[in-house]
Design an enzyme around this catalytic site. Structure first.
Site, PDB file in Angstrom:
ATOM      1  N   GLU A   1      -8.880  -9.718   2.801  1.00  0.00           N
ATOM      2  CA  GLU A   1     -10.197 -10.376   2.831  1.00  0.00           C
ATOM      3  C   GLU A   1     -11.311  -9.405   3.214  1.00  0.00           C
ATOM      4  O   GLU A   1     -12.484  -9.712   3.053  1.00  0.00           O
ATOM      5  CB  GLU A   1     -10.166 -11.589   3.785  1.00  0.00           C
ATOM      6  CG  GLU A   1     -10.280 -11.298   5.267  1.00  0.00           C
ATOM      7  CD  GLU A   1      -8.984 -10.820   5.927  1.00  0.00           C
ATOM      8  OE1 GLU A   1      -8.058 -10.414   5.205  1.00  0.00           O
ATOM      9  OE2 GLU A   1      -8.921 -10.835   7.177  1.00  0.00           O
TER      10      GLU A   1
ATOM     11  N   CYS B   1      -2.252 -10.280   9.119  1.00  0.00           N
ATOM     12  CA  CYS B   1      -2.358  -9.639  10.430  1.00  0.00           C
ATOM     13  C   CYS B   1      -1.812 -10.563  11.524  1.00  0.00           C
ATOM     14  O   CYS B   1      -0.625 -10.808  11.575  1.00  0.00           O
ATOM     15  CB  CYS B   1      -3.801  -9.194  10.675  1.00  0.00           C
ATOM     16  SG  CYS B   1      -3.961  -7.974  11.997  1.00  0.00           S
TER      17      CYS B   1
ATOM     18  N   HIS C   1      -5.629  -6.324   5.704  1.00  0.00           N
ATOM     19  CA  HIS C   1      -6.593  -7.419   5.544  1.00  0.00           C
ATOM     20  C   HIS C   1      -7.200  -7.446   4.142  1.00  0.00           C
ATOM     21  O   HIS C   1      -8.250  -6.831   3.919  1.00  0.00           O
ATOM     22  CB  HIS C   1      -7.741  -7.239   6.545  1.00  0.00           C
ATOM     23  CG  HIS C   1      -7.381  -7.566   7.948  1.00  0.00           C
ATOM     24  ND1 HIS C   1      -7.545  -8.823   8.479  1.00  0.00           N
ATOM     25  CD2 HIS C   1      -6.876  -6.804   8.947  1.00  0.00           C
ATOM     26  CE1 HIS C   1      -7.157  -8.830   9.749  1.00  0.00           C
ATOM     27  NE2 HIS C   1      -6.743  -7.617  10.060  1.00  0.00           N
TER      28      HIS C   1
END
EC number: 6.3.5.3
Lengths: 223, 77
Positions: free
Chosen positions: A197, A87, A195
């Site tokens: 994560e 990002c 993302h």
């Protein structure tokens, strides 16, 4: 596997990235403040996290890309150290010249925050070997400036050299060729807007992102 | 001494903000607008003796992303 996560003022996903890396690798990353001029010794992976470094002032990622630690990151990347930019981290890597092109304001001018359906275009990278080529996966996006643009020649080179890692299954932000993530010519630098994560453990309701970290772990352990 | 840096998107680079402004102006009934491009104005208050070349370096290093943007420097005396 020793990893480092850069910490910029304003970033809000550095801890999320650190947690995901620790869960997968079993070792907590070194958190490296942006004013440092050197990375800790023996770092196998550098994470450039998401989240509005410097408030996105001037341009997303512009000021972070010129922070002192980035000189060391560019050097490490040129020596082949894997670098993962997520990002805002993707924006930082383009601004730093580690990846081509630029991330512009989303074509519809709105902040996009949702689960994005992606296609794994190239599974022959350090970051994507845990996926099948052409596999459909879902990873959350949350960004205002995710509209990837590059000149026609650069786009043709990225496509021709298999450097598009992930593509949106439907248009999300106006990105050229619906590009969601690319790697550098050396294959050791990945920038992506989604993302992983945030999709890394069962509690997230989706573990499609976890395999990216597992791919890295596998590649680095066998290296 | 002041200087202004005008940062604009290169021609051919998609400008969603310009498009939105264009659309809004048309919505207000203004005819005859062919295109709108949005840019950025950065005003620098500088000590005497700062050379043009230094301002240009500021633009190349930080103020403009020369992959997608042009810049123009104006001295304001």
């Amino acid at each position: 596997m020793r990893s480092a996560v850069l910490v910029f003022p304003g970033s809000n996903c550095d801890r999320d990235l650190a947690v995901a890396l620790e869960r997968v690798t079993g070792q907590a990353p070194e958190m490296v403040w942006h004013r440092e001029t050197a990375l800790p010794d023996g770092i196998d992976l550098i994470g450039v996290p998401g989240g509005f470094s410097y408030g996105d002032y001037l341009r997303s990622g512009a000021m972070a890309a010129r922070s002192p630690i980035m000189t060391a990151v560019v050097e490490a990347a040129s020596r082949g150290t894997p670098v993962l930019g997520i990002c805002n981290g993707f924006q930082v890597l383009t601004e730093a010249g580690l990846l081509p092109g630029a991330l512009m304001r989303n074509a519809n001018l709105t902040f996009v925050c949702k689960d994005a359906d992606l296609t794994v275009v190239n599974n022959q990278t350090l970051f994507t070997s845990g996926y099948e080529a052409g596999e459909a996966i879902t990873i959350p996006v949350a960004h205002h400036d995710g509209n990837y643009q590059a000149d026609a020649e650069t786009l043709a080179r990225l496509e021709g050299e298999g450097r598009v890692a992930f593509r949106y299954a439907c248009t999300v932000n106006g990105s050229a060729n619906d590009i969601a993530g690319i790697v550098n010519a050396g294959g050791n630098v990945l920038g992506m807007m989604p993302h992983p994560e945030r999709a890394a453990e069962a509690a997230h309701g989706n573990e499609d992102g976890r395999r990216l970290f597992e791919s890295l772990l596998g590649a680095l352990q066998s290296a | 001494m002041k200087a202004r840096v005008l940062v604009t998107l290169k021609s051919g680079v998609l400008d969603p903000q310009g498009k939105a402004i264009h659309h809004a102006l048309e919505g207000l009934g203004f005819p005859g607008i062919n295109d709108v491009r949005a840019g950025k104005l950065i005003e620098l208050d500088l000590a005497d003796g700062v050379e043009d070349s230094a301002i240009e370096e500021m633009c190349r290093k930080l103020l403009a992303n020369t992959v997608i943007e042009n810049f123009k420097i104006e001295r304001l005396g």
